[in-house]
Design an enzyme around this catalytic site. Sequence first.
Site, short mmCIF file in Angstrom:
data_model
loop_
_atom_site.label_atom_id
_atom_site.label_comp_id
_atom_site.label_asym_id
_atom_site.label_seq_id
_atom_site.Cartn_x
_atom_site.Cartn_y
_atom_site.Cartn_z
N ASP A 83 0.83 -1.21 0.00
CA ASP A 83 0.00 0.00 0.00
C ASP A 83 0.86 1.26 0.00
OD1 ASP A 83 -2.88 0.90 0.48
OD2 ASP A 83 -1.91 1.88 2.18
N GLU A 90 14.30 -15.69 0.64
CA GLU A 90 14.53 -16.77 1.61
C GLU A 90 13.56 -17.92 1.38
OE1 GLU A 90 13.96 -14.92 5.43
OE2 GLU A 90 15.73 -13.63 5.19
C1 GLC Z 1 -4.20 3.02 -0.61
C2 GLC Z 1 -5.40 2.12 -0.49
C3 GLC Z 1 -6.56 2.94 -0.02
C4 GLC Z 1 -6.22 3.52 1.33
C5 GLC Z 1 -4.92 4.31 1.28
C6 GLC Z 1 -4.38 4.58 2.66
O1 GLC Z 1 -4.35 3.96 -1.61
O2 GLC Z 1 -5.65 1.46 -1.69
O3 GLC Z 1 -7.73 2.19 0.08
O4 GLC Z 1 -7.25 4.36 1.75
O5 GLC Z 1 -3.92 3.60 0.61
O6 GLC Z 1 -3.94 3.40 3.26
#
Ligand code: GLC
Length: 575
Positions: free
Chosen positions: A222, A271
Amino acid sequence: MTSQSAADIRPLDESAELLVDDPTWWRQAAVYQIYPRSFADASGDGIGDLRGITSRVPYLRDLGVDAVWLSPFYPSALADGGYDVDDYRDVDPRIGTLEDFDELSSVLHAAGLRLIVDLVPNHTGSGHAWFQEALAAGRGSRARERYIFREGRGEHGELPPADWESIFGGPAWTRVEDGQWYLHLFATEQPDLNWADREVHEDFLTTLRFWSDRGVDGFRVDVAHALAKDLGEELPSAAELQAMPQDGRHPLWDRDEVHEIYAEWRRVFEEYSPPRTAVAEAWVGSAERRARYASPQGLGQAFNFDLLEADFDAADYRRIVTENLAQSAQTGSSSTWVFSNHDVVRHATRYGLPPRAGRPGKQGADWVAAGGPDEGIDRELGLRRARAATLFELALPGSAYLYQGEELGLHEVAEIPDDQRQDPAFLRTTPETRSDDGLGRDGCRVPLPWARGGASFGFGEGGSHLPQPSWFADFSVEAESDDPTSTLEMYRRALHLRRELHGAETLTWDDALSDGEVLVFERTGGWVCATNFGDEEVPLPAGEVLVASGELGGSEDAAGGARVLPGATTVWLRR
Ligand code: GLC
């Protein structure tokens, strides 16, 4: 809903077991994204759960996808649908237990499907033990070094350290009881971690091993482009930040040294056998900057949102495909393709919006800019184009990331009353400031319709945490199964064929047949994909029809190629 055990699941095909050690499995995988709270609810509390997903593994296997990506299922206050993680190495009790996770993992693997989990390293949830410790320990403490705390401006520090706005709207700095401020690029409940801190690194390595040891095959990372930050002593203003180029030296976004973090992760991935994979969510300025995340020394793959952001337009599609295939040939990664995910208005709806420059936009901007959810949207055309776009996507070399419900042709749900909306992108804005984030992202996160009727269209016994509209009945798995014209049957057929057909990661444009509104390309083995982006029908290229996104016109019996490819339609042929 009964739970399924590994022994009950027939493998996808005879060769499923052989795939287990294949280190290249991800290169051309069809990956199905599950938003766990909204997929299937076995416990009947209105919230989807891991046992619900396990019960639907036969559905996923029959659909023909290769892997499942789970959006966050970790303990969370749900300030951002689970992307506010309070404990990276556990399961939210509302979603299940670690034992449920292990069972899901083994049932998926027994069915020949891989498992990818979502990792959220830019920020924790504010309920995370580290953040609670930082609040209690006070200024100057070791605990505060794991986050980004600063003194405020003004005589008594009463003004935020800078005037920055969070991605979801509202200020990006929040003051704590003792007067210091902390940075959160997203919601208040998502304090940004300080990746200059060694313990933060170590803890994420532990998390990577924790899930890898439990059999996870890969990670979706993310906001991968925000971890490394260099704020310096003097903070720039929001306007200054905005004006700075994102060339690797921007204080917040896409800094060059972020790749040192991923090189460290790569050593952990290696790993394992086969090595664990990763895909970066990195909204960066250019294909060249994105390629750095996809390097084999780093995460290995990165989402390419170019098609997601494009109009339904032959020239745009061709340019995007050509550029991205060239880019991946250079880095050694494979291309990725996406039309929908949990952050954007569903593509069936986007493609029905009235024409407008720059459409369709990320995060639903155009959804609202178009005049509100129900104004001027041609849903039939939108779905027709979405099906054509998807069939085009599934013929491309590289991996396709599909979002739950798109295989049903679901539209964005507009009918959610304001007081039931959950998305911070909605809650942190007002109608006046909302132009960028629209109605938020709840409309693509409504629990799936499995059946034509029942309390929650088969999602579970206990209703649904976001309201489902009555038109869901016609888009349910039950309604679409065995209907040869349904979107679901088109996905099933295409996904199964794709697995048989795809070979080398290349394509050849057929310039004799492609023109302004038609794109035709060939993969290996005589597999041809033809898309008509226009409104008028064109002659159908020669070959045996394998699958089409809509009804083909003309007569099958007519000699001399009398059949036609109607507008907004894709067909796969075998030459
Ligand atoms: C990313 C995710 C989104 C989230 C953001 C903060 O863009 O896809 O859903 O709100 O990160 O974590």
